[in-house]
Design an enzyme around this catalytic site. Sequence first.
Site, PDB file in Angstrom:
ATOM      1  N   HIS A 181       8.691  14.251  -8.938  1.00 58.91           N
ATOM      2  CA  HIS A 181       8.813  14.331  -7.565  1.00 58.91           C
ATOM      3  C   HIS A 181       7.262  14.458  -6.752  1.00 58.91           C
ATOM      4  O   HIS A 181       7.098  13.494  -5.977  1.00 58.91           O
ATOM      5  CB  HIS A 181       9.301  15.856  -7.402  1.00 58.91           C
ATOM      6  N   GLU A 182       6.654  15.325  -7.368  1.00 57.56           N
ATOM      7  CA  GLU A 182       5.182  15.284  -6.639  1.00 57.56           C
ATOM      8  C   GLU A 182       4.376  14.324  -7.020  1.00 57.56           C
ATOM      9  O   GLU A 182       3.645  13.787  -5.771  1.00 57.56           O
ATOM     10  CB  GLU A 182       4.312  16.568  -7.651  1.00 57.56           C
TER      11      GLU A 182
ATOM     12  N   HIS B 175       5.424  11.610  -4.265  1.00 55.81           N
ATOM     13  CA  HIS B 175       4.541  11.915  -3.021  1.00 55.81           C
ATOM     14  C   HIS B 175       3.509  10.919  -2.995  1.00 55.81           C
ATOM     15  O   HIS B 175       3.110  10.403  -1.781  1.00 55.81           O
ATOM     16  CB  HIS B 175       4.739  13.180  -2.750  1.00 55.81           C
TER      17      HIS B 175
ATOM     18  N   TYR C 156       5.456  13.146   7.184  1.00 57.81           N
ATOM     19  CA  TYR C 156       6.133  14.438   6.678  1.00 57.81           C
ATOM     20  C   TYR C 156       6.725  15.240   7.541  1.00 57.81           C
ATOM     21  O   TYR C 156       6.541  16.249   7.867  1.00 57.81           O
ATOM     22  CB  TYR C 156       5.352  14.893   5.776  1.00 57.81           C
TER      23      TYR C 156
ATOM     24  N   GLU D 277      10.739  12.714   1.280  1.00 59.10           N
ATOM     25  CA  GLU D 277      11.209  13.825   0.337  1.00 59.10           C
ATOM     26  C   GLU D 277      12.388  13.505  -0.427  1.00 59.10           C
ATOM     27  O   GLU D 277      12.541  13.413  -1.743  1.00 59.10           O
ATOM     28  CB  GLU D 277      11.958  15.318   0.857  1.00 59.10           C
TER      29      GLU D 277
ATOM     30  N   ASP E 259      10.644  23.965   8.139  1.00 65.23           N
ATOM     31  CA  ASP E 259      10.440  22.908   7.359  1.00 65.23           C
ATOM     32  C   ASP E 259      10.227  21.476   7.612  1.00 65.23           C
ATOM     33  O   ASP E 259      10.770  20.581   7.286  1.00 65.23           O
ATOM     34  CB  ASP E 259      11.632  22.820   6.311  1.00 65.23           C
TER      35      ASP E 259
ATOM     36  N   HIS F 202      13.242  19.211   3.412  1.00 68.64           N
ATOM     37  CA  HIS F 202      13.835  19.296   2.135  1.00 68.64           C
ATOM     38  C   HIS F 202      15.491  19.694   2.327  1.00 68.64           C
ATOM     39  O   HIS F 202      15.822  20.039   1.342  1.00 68.64           O
ATOM     40  CB  HIS F 202      13.030  20.460   1.851  1.00 68.64           C
TER      41      HIS F 202
HETATM   42  O1  LIG Z   1       6.506  18.835  -3.197  1.00 75.27           O
HETATM   43  C1  LIG Z   1       7.421  19.321  -2.241  1.00 75.27           C
HETATM   44  O2  LIG Z   1       8.229  19.051  -1.428  1.00 75.27           O
HETATM   45  C2  LIG Z   1       7.440  20.843  -2.470  1.00 75.27           C
HETATM   46  C3  LIG Z   1       5.840  21.113  -1.770  1.00 75.27           C
HETATM   47  C4  LIG Z   1       6.027  22.252  -0.937  1.00 75.27           C
HETATM   48  C5  LIG Z   1       4.553  22.633  -0.116  1.00 75.27           C
HETATM   49  C6  LIG Z   1       4.096  21.973   0.621  1.00 75.27           C
HETATM   50  C7  LIG Z   1       2.921  22.216   1.399  1.00 75.27           C
HETATM   51  C8  LIG Z   1       2.269  23.345   0.580  1.00 75.27           C
HETATM   52  C9  LIG Z   1       2.805  24.012  -0.350  1.00 75.27           C
HETATM   53  C10 LIG Z   1       4.019  23.682  -0.897  1.00 75.27           C
HETATM   54  C11 LIG Z   1       7.447  21.340  -3.794  1.00 75.27           C
HETATM   55  C12 LIG Z   1       9.041  21.325  -4.295  1.00 75.27           C
HETATM   56  C13 LIG Z   1       9.945  21.798  -3.348  1.00 75.27           C
HETATM   57  O3  LIG Z   1      11.022  21.095  -3.179  1.00 75.27           O
HETATM   58  N1  LIG Z   1       9.747  22.801  -2.609  1.00 75.27           N
HETATM   59  C14 LIG Z   1      10.765  23.195  -1.585  1.00 75.27           C
HETATM   60  C15 LIG Z   1      11.810  24.239  -2.019  1.00 75.27           C
HETATM   61  C16 LIG Z   1      11.161  25.598  -2.459  1.00 75.27           C
HETATM   62  C17 LIG Z   1      10.493  25.669  -3.590  1.00 75.27           C
HETATM   63  N2  LIG Z   1      10.007  26.925  -3.885  1.00 75.27           N
HETATM   64  C18 LIG Z   1      10.365  27.639  -2.589  1.00 75.27           C
HETATM   65  C19 LIG Z   1       9.998  28.763  -2.216  1.00 75.27           C
HETATM   66  C20 LIG Z   1      10.266  29.301  -0.955  1.00 75.27           C
HETATM   67  C21 LIG Z   1      11.195  28.481  -0.110  1.00 75.27           C
HETATM   68  C22 LIG Z   1      11.444  27.045  -0.508  1.00 75.27           C
HETATM   69  C23 LIG Z   1      11.050  26.736  -1.885  1.00 75.27           C
HETATM   70  C24 LIG Z   1       9.957  23.777  -0.438  1.00 75.27           C
HETATM   71  O4  LIG Z   1       9.006  24.095  -0.548  1.00 75.27           O
HETATM   72  O5  LIG Z   1      10.803  24.058   0.695  1.00 75.27           O
HETATM   73  C25 LIG Z   1       9.418  19.850  -4.876  1.00 75.27           C
HETATM   74  C26 LIG Z   1      10.034  20.160  -6.256  1.00 75.27           C
HETATM   75  C27 LIG Z   1      10.384  21.627  -6.334  1.00 75.27           C
HETATM   76  C28 LIG Z   1       9.402  22.244  -5.598  1.00 75.27           C
HETATM   77 ZN   LIG Z   2       8.506  17.099  -1.897  1.00 76.35          ZN
END
Ligand SMILES: O=C(O)[C@H](CCc1ccccc1)CC1(C(=O)N[C@@H](Cc2c[nH]c3ccccc23)C(=O)O)CCCC1
Ligand SMILES: [Zn+2]
Length: 329
Positions: A152-153, A156, A167, A176, A239, A244
Amino acid sequence: NAIDNMTGFGKGVFGEKQKFEIAKGDDGQYYLYDGTRGKGIHTFDAKEIPPFIFNILSGLFGYTGEEIKSNHKFFSDPAAVDAHVNAEKVYDYYKDTFNRNSFDNEGAQLISSVHVGNGWNNAAWNGVLMMYGDGDGTTFTSLSGGLDVIAHELTHAVTERSANLVYEGEPGALNESLSDIMGAMVDRDDWQMGEDIYTPDIEGDALRSLNDPASIPNPLNPSEGYPDNYSKRYTGDLDHGGVHINSSINNKAAYLLSDGGTAYGVTVKGVGRDAAEQIYYRAVNNYMTANSDFSMMRQAAIQAATDLYGADSSQVESVKKAYDAVGVE
Ligand SMILES: O=C(O)[C@H](CCc1ccccc1)CC1(C(=O)N[C@@H](Cc2c[nH]c3ccccc23)C(=O)O)CCCC1
Ligand SMILES: [Zn+2]
Ligand SMILES: [Ca+2]
């Protein structure tokens, strides 16, 4: 420093034995550095620097964290072992499947830093490197243990160097979704996102589902599941406009395109994962641009399938049906 590539060993986040490329430096120490793929794969230890500070240090100053080295070929940091191994796997996936040499197609170094923050429940690509938290042990365990998370990362990074989808809003949801889709294509035995590292004490759940998005509560609207049709898209500001969340609409289309099925009265004949991954890669690499919306995603996928299989192919027909099913014209 002169390096010799050799094989290292270690155990991953789930205790499985891993083998991977390492290098021996002039100091006689062994480094988590794979000199055999592109310009190299390097894994570092962020030493619990808070994510936003680490984000700035790595983005502005190229700080990557501390070298991970060992006096012998065994590495005892499971999060680092999996970040390294999974980065190798994702490098190989892009090379073998699309003949793409790293995210810039010029062998750009893949840099990962683990132990970012203190029990950080997330991961991110910050334009320079991949950052992985260890999770708090309840919501997440070390996120580098999830092959679909690394895919996934790194996707990006690929998207950034190709369509460069903004984004935010619909382009952001597509950004996403492409990361979730490639995550499901690399971690090929399921259509879930993050199932290996999400809630270690609960079996069978996941962060997101591509085959049945609605089966998982939408964090921004918990009384409903994630949207699996354009009519159910999130239209608020959280978001980045639900990137997401609304990604699940396109994720559902990709699942239907690949494996087939019926949704909202529309039946899709699956084209299989091999054709689906080629269609999405060609769409994002050749036809989509920064502000592409869902309708343009449909057109890009139709054009990609046309290039690959012909205008009258069953694959083109399945793309149209998949987007009909999720209500995207
Ligand atoms: O790459 C991405 O899109 C997410 C990156 C988020 C981020 C962006 C900027 C600064 C810090 C963090 C990370 C992932 C993600 O989907 N995060 C979501 C869901 C999530 C993970 N941990 C969380 C903690 C709290 C709330 C939501 C979340 C989000 O950040 O929304 C991707 C795969 C798994 C983690
Ligand atoms: Zn992502
Ligand atoms: Ca998965």
